[in-house]
Design an enzyme around this catalytic site. Structure first.
Site, PDB file in Angstrom:
ATOM      1  N   TYR A 146       3.424   3.572   1.284  1.00  0.00           N
ATOM      2  CA  TYR A 146       3.123   4.309   0.057  1.00  0.00           C
ATOM      3  C   TYR A 146       4.003   5.537  -0.118  1.00  0.00           C
ATOM      4  O   TYR A 146       4.223   5.986  -1.238  1.00  0.00           O
ATOM      5  CB  TYR A 146       1.665   4.771   0.067  1.00  0.00           C
ATOM      6  CG  TYR A 146       0.664   3.714  -0.292  1.00  0.00           C
ATOM      7  CD1 TYR A 146       0.483   2.599   0.509  1.00  0.00           C
ATOM      8  CD2 TYR A 146      -0.120   3.850  -1.429  1.00  0.00           C
ATOM      9  CE1 TYR A 146      -0.456   1.636   0.185  1.00  0.00           C
ATOM     10  CE2 TYR A 146      -1.064   2.891  -1.756  1.00  0.00           C
ATOM     11  CZ  TYR A 146      -1.223   1.799  -0.947  1.00  0.00           C
ATOM     12  OH  TYR A 146      -2.154   0.856  -1.274  1.00  0.00           O
ATOM     13  N   LYS A 195       0.422  -4.980  12.772  1.00  0.00           N
ATOM     14  CA  LYS A 195       1.264  -6.185  12.769  1.00  0.00           C
ATOM     15  C   LYS A 195       2.318  -5.978  13.850  1.00  0.00           C
ATOM     16  O   LYS A 195       3.537  -5.975  13.594  1.00  0.00           O
ATOM     17  CB  LYS A 195       1.867  -6.377  11.359  1.00  0.00           C
ATOM     18  CG  LYS A 195       2.588  -7.697  11.147  1.00  0.00           C
ATOM     19  CD  LYS A 195       1.668  -8.888  11.032  1.00  0.00           C
ATOM     20  CE  LYS A 195       2.476 -10.180  10.964  1.00  0.00           C
ATOM     21  NZ  LYS A 195       1.624 -11.390  10.987  1.00  0.00           N
ATOM     22  N   ASP A 227      -3.295 -10.239   9.845  1.00  0.00           N
ATOM     23  CA  ASP A 227      -3.604 -11.541   9.220  1.00  0.00           C
ATOM     24  C   ASP A 227      -4.878 -12.124   9.825  1.00  0.00           C
ATOM     25  O   ASP A 227      -5.743 -12.640   9.117  1.00  0.00           O
ATOM     26  CB  ASP A 227      -2.410 -12.514   9.312  1.00  0.00           C
ATOM     27  CG  ASP A 227      -1.748 -12.556  10.684  1.00  0.00           C
ATOM     28  OD1 ASP A 227      -2.101 -11.736  11.558  1.00  0.00           O
ATOM     29  OD2 ASP A 227      -0.871 -13.418  10.893  1.00  0.00           O
ATOM     30  N   ASP A 251      -5.796  -0.645   2.458  1.00  0.00           N
ATOM     31  CA  ASP A 251      -6.041  -0.867   1.029  1.00  0.00           C
ATOM     32  C   ASP A 251      -6.510  -2.310   0.819  1.00  0.00           C
ATOM     33  O   ASP A 251      -7.530  -2.568   0.161  1.00  0.00           O
ATOM     34  CB  ASP A 251      -4.743  -0.601   0.249  1.00  0.00           C
ATOM     35  CG  ASP A 251      -4.916  -0.848  -1.245  1.00  0.00           C
ATOM     36  OD1 ASP A 251      -5.947  -0.434  -1.792  1.00  0.00           O
ATOM     37  OD2 ASP A 251      -4.014  -1.466  -1.855  1.00  0.00           O
ATOM     38  N   ASP A 255     -10.705  -3.861   0.120  1.00  0.00           N
ATOM     39  CA  ASP A 255     -11.164  -4.681  -1.016  1.00  0.00           C
ATOM     40  C   ASP A 255     -11.827  -5.956  -0.509  1.00  0.00           C
ATOM     41  O   ASP A 255     -12.848  -6.399  -1.051  1.00  0.00           O
ATOM     42  CB  ASP A 255      -9.979  -5.065  -1.930  1.00  0.00           C
ATOM     43  CG  ASP A 255      -9.817  -4.121  -3.123  1.00  0.00           C
ATOM     44  OD1 ASP A 255     -10.050  -2.913  -2.942  1.00  0.00           O
ATOM     45  OD2 ASP A 255      -9.450  -4.587  -4.228  1.00  0.00           O
TER      46      ASP A 255
HETATM   47  C1  IPM Z   1      -7.157   2.521  -3.806  1.00  0.00           C
HETATM   48  C2  IPM Z   1      -6.167   2.120  -4.890  1.00  0.00           C
HETATM   49  C3  IPM Z   1      -4.900   2.951  -4.795  1.00  0.00           C
HETATM   50  C4  IPM Z   1      -4.295   2.675  -3.417  1.00  0.00           C
HETATM   51  C5  IPM Z   1      -3.882   2.702  -5.907  1.00  0.00           C
HETATM   52  C6  IPM Z   1      -4.480   2.878  -7.280  1.00  0.00           C
HETATM   53  C7  IPM Z   1      -2.682   3.584  -5.769  1.00  0.00           C
HETATM   54  O1  IPM Z   1      -5.904   0.766  -4.833  1.00  0.00           O
HETATM   55  O2  IPM Z   1      -7.554   3.703  -3.776  1.00  0.00           O
HETATM   56  O3  IPM Z   1      -7.557   1.660  -3.030  1.00  0.00           O
HETATM   57  O4  IPM Z   1      -3.577   1.673  -3.258  1.00  0.00           O
HETATM   58  O5  IPM Z   1      -4.531   3.460  -2.509  1.00  0.00           O
HETATM   59 MN    MN Z   2      -7.155  -0.321  -3.437  1.00  0.00          MN
END
Ligand code: IPM
Ligand code: MN
Ligand code: NAD
Length: 360
Positions: A146, A195, A227, A251, A255
């Site tokens: 990032y 990784k 993975d 990240d 999710d």
């Molecule tokens: C999160 C989001 C952010 C990230 C994006 C919007 C830059 O996906 O906070 O998880 O990747 O950190």
């Molecule tokens: Mn995210």
């Protein structure tokens, strides 16, 4: 007592969910005799619309001067929003990365917990869910891909894009210490995800994490390739207590972890620096597909506000009260669309916020 809170409603569903978290905080003030002074801060698209940039120096100064920051989410639909006609460094997401860096928020905590009431919303089979699961992802937030150098160039008439992934040992050590400290208060297991079979940055990660682990003899450390971790999260999520990982892996894995709790609308997060200061935001985005429709689940934001009470303001009892209220409302069978299942009562964003505030 009075506390100064910066509020960042942001874009899309951001203002809707922040309004519900504020309702919960107002109720906390009323019940426990505190007062919160709010300063609204523009970030992302909301800031672009007013100032032409996704984050201003003034916004950073306001955030820094407060006791904590509570945020909704930023960003828009990349296909239709004019924000994405701007160069990448001027888009909403660049503002979010810049505020994380400016406030030195290197530790992103994302707890993924399956409420028993949400078993039906979890896509996993009953025998995999077992007694449920309770993990926390400790994601490094101010380094890695990032924040590495990036550029798009042309080489012999061929377009080429470069992103750089780097970590130094100090960046790895401080997030590892955070993860082990958290593990000591939980089930004392850290799964460090990397990784290391491919990346130098992961090999350094593993070495530094091993060194930190020596100071925590009671904590079991295991290393897992990313993975495999993505697979294990759906094969057997119960095995995880603390997942420690770098920025991009965290990240993606958070999710995934959110979905096994029923919905991304349930996953709170805290982004912390070395002090008690933090920025609290749900893990999900601005959900442009449901923005303005009173459909968004405000629980991730309300639970993020509870984390703010606990970590930045030392208001443990108040944080517990907010979490208990969420639990009660779920037990009573109220659900937003994302966590809806048979026999439950479907409610909108505002109604969910009202119900939770009432239970505090
Ligand atoms: C999160 C989001 C952010 C990230 C994006 C919007 C830059 O996906 O906070 O998880 O990747 O950190
Ligand atoms: Mn995210
Ligand atoms: P998203 O998380 O916004 O949405 C993914 C899916 O989950 C959508 O179908 C959405 O409707 C649903 N969803 C998300 N939050 C929900 C909630 N609270 N209740 C019910 N459903 C919910 O991810 P995306 O669509 O990939 O990204 C949209 C925008 O958000 C992009 O601009 C992205 O950069 C941004 N984003 C911001 C943050 C942040 O502010 N921290 C985090 C992730 C994405």
């Amino acid at each position: 007592m009075n506390y100064n809170i910066s509020l960042i409603p942001g874009d899309g569903i951001g203002p809707e969910i922040v309004a519900e978290a504020k309702k919960a905080l107002d109720k906390v003030c009323e019940k426990y005799g505190h007062s919160f002074s709010y300063s609204e801060v523009l970030l992302g698209g909301a800031s672009i619309d007013v100032h032409g940039v996704p984050l201003t120096e003034e916004a950073i100064a306001t955030a820094k001067a407060s006791d904590a920051v509570l945020m909704g989410s930023i960003g828009g639909d990349a296909k239709t929003s004019p924000w994405y006609k701007l160069e990448p460094s001027k888009r909403p997401e660049a503002g979010l990365l810049a505020i994380r860096k400016a406030l030195n928020l290197f530790a992103n905590l994302r707890p993924a917990y399956l409420y028993n009431e949400l078993r039906a919303a979890c896509p996993l089979r009953d025998e995999i869910i077992g007694d449920g699961f309770d993990m926390i992802i400790v994601r490094e937030l101010t380094g890695g891909l990032y924040f590495g150098e990036r550029k798009t160039i042309e080489e012999n008439g061929v377009a080429k894009a470069i992103d750089t992934l780097s970590y130094n040992e100090n960046e790895i050590r401080r997030i590892a210490i955070k993860a082990f400290d958290i593990a000591m208060k939980r089930r004392k297991k850290v799964t460090s995800v990397d990784k290391a079979n491919v990346l130098d940055s992961s090999r350094l990660w593993r070495k530094v994490v091993e060194e930190v682990a020596k100071d925590y003899p009671e904590v079991t450390l295991e290393h897992m390739l990313v993975d495999n971790c993505a697979m294990q999260l759906v094969r057997d999520p119960k095995q995880f207590d603390v997942i420690l990982t770098e920025n991009m892996f965290g990240d993606i894995l958070s999710d995934e972890a959110s979905m096994v709790t029923g919905s991304i609308g349930m996953l709170s997060s805290a982004s912390l620096n070395e002090t008690k200061f933090g920025l609290y935001e749900p893990s999900h985005g601005s959900a442009p597909d449901i923005a303005g429709q009173n459909k968004a689940n405000p629980i991730a934001t309300i639970l993020s506000a509870a984390m703010m009470l606990r970590f930045s303001l030392d208001l443990d009892e108040e944080a517990n009260a907010v979490e208990a209220a969420v639990q009660k409302v779920l037990t009573a069978g109220y659900r937003t669309g994302d966590i809806m299942s048979e026999g439950c009562t479907l409610v909108g964003t505002k109604e969910m916020g009202d119900l939770i505030a009432k239970e505090i």
